[in-house]
Design a protein around this motif. Structure first.
Motif, PDB file in Angstrom:
ATOM      1  N   VAL A 195       0.859  -1.177   0.000  1.00 39.89           N
ATOM      2  CA  VAL A 195       0.000   0.000   0.000  1.00 39.89           C
ATOM      3  C   VAL A 195       0.896   1.227   0.000  1.00 39.89           C
ATOM      4  O   VAL A 195       1.811   1.320   0.830  1.00 39.89           O
ATOM      5  N   GLY A 196       0.651   2.132  -0.895  1.00 34.23           N
ATOM      6  CA  GLY A 196       1.470   3.331  -0.934  1.00 34.23           C
ATOM      7  C   GLY A 196       1.280   4.114  -2.203  1.00 34.23           C
ATOM      8  O   GLY A 196       0.263   3.975  -2.894  1.00 34.23           O
ATOM      9  N   ARG A 197       2.254   4.897  -2.527  1.00 33.33           N
ATOM     10  CA  ARG A 197       2.173   5.783  -3.671  1.00 33.33           C
ATOM     11  C   ARG A 197       2.372   5.002  -4.959  1.00 33.33           C
ATOM     12  O   ARG A 197       3.294   4.200  -5.077  1.00 33.33           O
ATOM     13  N   LEU A 198       1.498   5.222  -5.935  1.00 29.69           N
ATOM     14  CA  LEU A 198       1.654   4.638  -7.262  1.00 29.69           C
ATOM     15  C   LEU A 198       2.473   5.610  -8.095  1.00 29.69           C
ATOM     16  O   LEU A 198       2.101   6.775  -8.250  1.00 29.69           O
ATOM     17  N   THR A 199       3.575   5.146  -8.626  1.00 24.69           N
ATOM     18  CA  THR A 199       4.515   6.057  -9.269  1.00 24.69           C
ATOM     19  C   THR A 199       4.185   6.363 -10.725  1.00 24.69           C
ATOM     20  O   THR A 199       4.700   7.325 -11.277  1.00 24.69           O
ATOM     21  N   SER A 200       3.336   5.559 -11.347  1.00 31.91           N
ATOM     22  CA  SER A 200       2.975   5.818 -12.750  1.00 31.91           C
ATOM     23  C   SER A 200       1.678   5.084 -13.068  1.00 31.91           C
ATOM     24  O   SER A 200       1.182   4.289 -12.273  1.00 31.91           O
ATOM     25  N   LEU A 220      -6.761   9.841  -4.519  1.00 35.14           N
ATOM     26  CA  LEU A 220      -5.786  10.885  -4.800  1.00 35.14           C
ATOM     27  C   LEU A 220      -5.632  11.763  -3.569  1.00 35.14           C
ATOM     28  O   LEU A 220      -6.612  12.038  -2.881  1.00 35.14           O
ATOM     29  N   GLU A 221      -4.413  12.180  -3.288  1.00 39.72           N
ATOM     30  CA  GLU A 221      -4.161  13.003  -2.111  1.00 39.72           C
ATOM     31  C   GLU A 221      -3.096  14.036  -2.420  1.00 39.72           C
ATOM     32  O   GLU A 221      -2.049  13.695  -2.967  1.00 39.72           O
ATOM     33  N   PRO A 222      -3.323  15.300  -2.086  1.00 41.61           N
ATOM     34  CA  PRO A 222      -2.313  16.327  -2.339  1.00 41.61           C
ATOM     35  C   PRO A 222      -1.076  16.144  -1.468  1.00 41.61           C
ATOM     36  O   PRO A 222      -1.146  15.622  -0.364  1.00 41.61           O
ATOM     37  N   ILE A 223       0.051  16.605  -1.996  1.00 44.46           N
ATOM     38  CA  ILE A 223       1.292  16.731  -1.222  1.00 44.46           C
ATOM     39  C   ILE A 223       1.418  18.197  -0.826  1.00 44.46           C
ATOM     40  O   ILE A 223       1.263  19.081  -1.673  1.00 44.46           O
ATOM     41  N   GLN A 224       1.716  18.472   0.447  1.00 44.61           N
ATOM     42  CA  GLN A 224       1.854  19.850   0.893  1.00 44.61           C
ATOM     43  C   GLN A 224       3.089  20.009   1.772  1.00 44.61           C
ATOM     44  O   GLN A 224       3.522  19.060   2.437  1.00 44.61           O
ATOM     45  N   LEU A 225       3.622  21.216   1.774  1.00 46.09           N
ATOM     46  CA  LEU A 225       4.736  21.529   2.651  1.00 46.09           C
ATOM     47  C   LEU A 225       4.209  21.781   4.055  1.00 46.09           C
ATOM     48  O   LEU A 225       3.164  22.414   4.233  1.00 46.09           O
ATOM     49  N   VAL A 226       4.922  21.269   5.052  1.00 45.77           N
ATOM     50  CA  VAL A 226       4.489  21.426   6.437  1.00 45.77           C
ATOM     51  C   VAL A 226       5.673  21.819   7.316  1.00 45.77           C
ATOM     52  O   VAL A 226       6.835  21.578   6.985  1.00 45.77           O
ATOM     53  N   ALA A 227       5.343  22.450   8.442  1.00 48.29           N
ATOM     54  CA  ALA A 227       6.322  22.786   9.480  1.00 48.29           C
ATOM     55  C   ALA A 227       5.586  22.787  10.809  1.00 48.29           C
ATOM     56  O   ALA A 227       4.348  22.730  10.850  1.00 48.29           O
ATOM     57  N   ARG A 228       6.310  22.856  11.875  1.00 47.15           N
ATOM     58  CA  ARG A 228       5.683  22.824  13.200  1.00 47.15           C
ATOM     59  C   ARG A 228       4.802  24.049  13.420  1.00 47.15           C
ATOM     60  O   ARG A 228       5.020  25.113  12.819  1.00 47.15           O
ATOM     61  N   SER A 257       3.448  21.013  -9.409  1.00 55.88           N
ATOM     62  CA  SER A 257       3.924  20.002 -10.361  1.00 55.88           C
ATOM     63  C   SER A 257       3.826  18.582  -9.818  1.00 55.88           C
ATOM     64  O   SER A 257       4.088  17.625 -10.524  1.00 55.88           O
ATOM     65  N   ILE A 258       3.446  18.412  -8.540  1.00 61.05           N
ATOM     66  CA  ILE A 258       3.390  17.078  -7.947  1.00 61.05           C
ATOM     67  C   ILE A 258       1.962  16.550  -7.984  1.00 61.05           C
ATOM     68  O   ILE A 258       1.064  17.142  -7.401  1.00 61.05           O
ATOM     69  N   ARG A 259       1.790  15.454  -8.690  1.00 63.23           N
ATOM     70  CA  ARG A 259       0.497  14.766  -8.726  1.00 63.23           C
ATOM     71  C   ARG A 259       0.705  13.387  -8.115  1.00 63.23           C
ATOM     72  O   ARG A 259       1.665  12.703  -8.406  1.00 63.23           O
ATOM     73  N   ARG A 260      -0.224  12.964  -7.307  1.00 61.71           N
ATOM     74  CA  ARG A 260       0.012  11.781  -6.495  1.00 61.71           C
ATOM     75  C   ARG A 260      -1.228  10.925  -6.341  1.00 61.71           C
ATOM     76  O   ARG A 260      -2.322  11.437  -6.158  1.00 61.71           O
ATOM     77  N   SER A 261      -1.054   9.611  -6.393  1.00 65.48           N
ATOM     78  CA  SER A 261      -2.160   8.701  -6.125  1.00 65.48           C
ATOM     79  C   SER A 261      -1.691   7.604  -5.186  1.00 65.48           C
ATOM     80  O   SER A 261      -0.535   7.194  -5.210  1.00 65.48           O
ATOM     81  N   VAL A 262      -2.594   7.163  -4.335  1.00 67.00           N
ATOM     82  CA  VAL A 262      -2.310   6.084  -3.390  1.00 67.00           C
ATOM     83  C   VAL A 262      -3.074   4.842  -3.845  1.00 67.00           C
ATOM     84  O   VAL A 262      -4.240   4.930  -4.251  1.00 67.00           O
ATOM     85  N   GLY A 263      -2.423   3.709  -3.780  1.00 67.76           N
ATOM     86  CA  GLY A 263      -3.084   2.493  -4.222  1.00 67.76           C
ATOM     87  C   GLY A 263      -2.380   1.238  -3.741  1.00 67.76           C
ATOM     88  O   GLY A 263      -1.523   1.275  -2.867  1.00 67.76           O
ATOM     89  N   GLU A 294     -10.098  16.064  -4.443  1.00 71.53           N
ATOM     90  CA  GLU A 294     -10.124  16.597  -5.796  1.00 71.53           C
ATOM     91  C   GLU A 294      -8.680  16.864  -6.234  1.00 71.53           C
ATOM     92  O   GLU A 294      -7.862  17.335  -5.461  1.00 71.53           O
ATOM     93  N   GLU A 295      -8.382  16.544  -7.488  1.00 70.84           N
ATOM     94  CA  GLU A 295      -7.051  16.814  -7.996  1.00 70.84           C
ATOM     95  C   GLU A 295      -6.837  18.305  -8.107  1.00 70.84           C
ATOM     96  O   GLU A 295      -7.715  19.047  -8.541  1.00 70.84           O
TER      97      GLU A 295
END
Length: 311
Positions: free
Chosen positions: A155-160, A174-182, A273-279, A309-310
């Motif tokens: 289970v994890g990120r599908l690369t293609s 589908l899940e967005p990637i975001q920058l995070v900090a404390r 530029s980052i598009r991501r899917s989990v599967g 939503e993408e």
């Protein structure tokens, strides 16, 4: 050579085990050590197999052995046959025990935060005696384990859009990637922040074997910004989180990891530029065990409520 020569009774299971061990270890001597047998026994078994096939499987060198073109082809089939036999053994054991048995699931960062724990919890509610083994590793290591029959699914990120050879994949959400900090990080006091402005802080980056690392590098390249010199590279979510909450480090994470953590907050800097899917990835050449099918069904159910939503 005709195919019938492989079915005339001379080819034994030990030949498959030997050739797989030699391929894994890279030498006759190390294969013998791994199998707890003598080197002459391994050499003799390899000669027998090459005589049956009528072709050389390995080139011998001073530092070990290298598969020939014939060897590469046969080794792939040997792995598949051994994996099928392991699966058959597990199925028989489950039938003998009258229990659904166990499932081994591999995971890496993108699939281990909410989806997998929720699916396992729901599965255990239905089947309390079922054993779930979770293995965490980088995608390349997990792909090898899948093909070897050591892991039922990952289970994890599908690369293609196209799965790796001999594997099949199913996108769950589908899940967005975001920058995070404390929470309380100085960066949250800025109205707008570019990637270039964030270079003054330490970063936690994924290791090079992950797709997220490659896409982060592409994001920086797209913005004309070098990747941070002040960075730590890791995939351990526990280590990563501790670094985030105890220092001024910044990281790119799946939204669900940070969204439910009251000590982390999103940075309003888009990673367009980052598009991501989990599967899920699983072997294409063998069926799921009953336990793996049950876990897969719960993964699908839990993923239904984790759709985005993408961007």
């Amino acid at each position: 050579m005709t195919v019938d020569r492989l079915l005339d009774g001379r080819l034994k299971l030990r030949h498959l085990t030997l050739v797989a061990a030699i391929a894994d270890q890279g030498s006759i001597m190390r294969a013998a050590e791994a199998l707890h047998i003598t080197q002459p026994v391994v050499t003799r078994g390899l000669h027998e197999l090459e005589a049956i096939l009528g072709v050389p499987l390995f080139d011998r060198g001073p530092r070990g052995v290298t598969p020939t073109v014939y060897g590469e082809s046969f080794i792939e089939h040997a792995y598949a046959m051994l994996a099928q036999l392991r699966q058959a053994g597990r199925q028989i054991e489950l039938l003998a025990q009258g229990e659904i048995g166990s499932v081994t699931v591999g995971t890496h960062l993108a699939g281990s935060n909410l989806l997998l724990p929720r699916a396992i919890a729901a599965l255990k509610t239905e089947h309390p005696r079922l054993t779930v083994v979770v293995r965490e590793a980088t995608p390349d290591v997990l792909h090898t384990a899948l093909l070897a029959g050591e892991v039922d699914l990952t289970v994890g990120r599908l690369t293609s859009a196209t799965p790796p050879p001999r594997l099949t994949q199913e996108q769950l959400y589908l899940e967005p990637i975001q920058l995070v900090a404390r929470v309380g990080h100085p960066v949250h006091r800025r109205a707008e922040t570019s990637l270039e402005q964030l270079l003054g802080y330490p970063w936690v980056f994924p290791v090079e074997q992950t797709a997220l690392r490659a896409e982060l590098e592409e994001s920086f390249l797209y913005e004309g910004v070098p990747i941070p010199d002040n960075r730590i590279e890791c995939t351990s979510i526990l280590t990563l989180r501790h670094l985030l909450v105890s220092t001024d480090a910044i990281a790119a994470l799946p939204m669900l990891i940070a969204e439910h953590d009251d000590k982390l907050a999103f940075i309003e800097t888009p990673l367009k530029s980052i598009r991501r899917s989990v599967g899920v990835l699983r072997p294409a050449d063998r069926p799921c065990s009953p336990a793996a099918r049950a876990l897969l069904e719960h993964l699908r159910r839990q993923a239904h409520g984790l759709r985005f939503e993408e961007s």
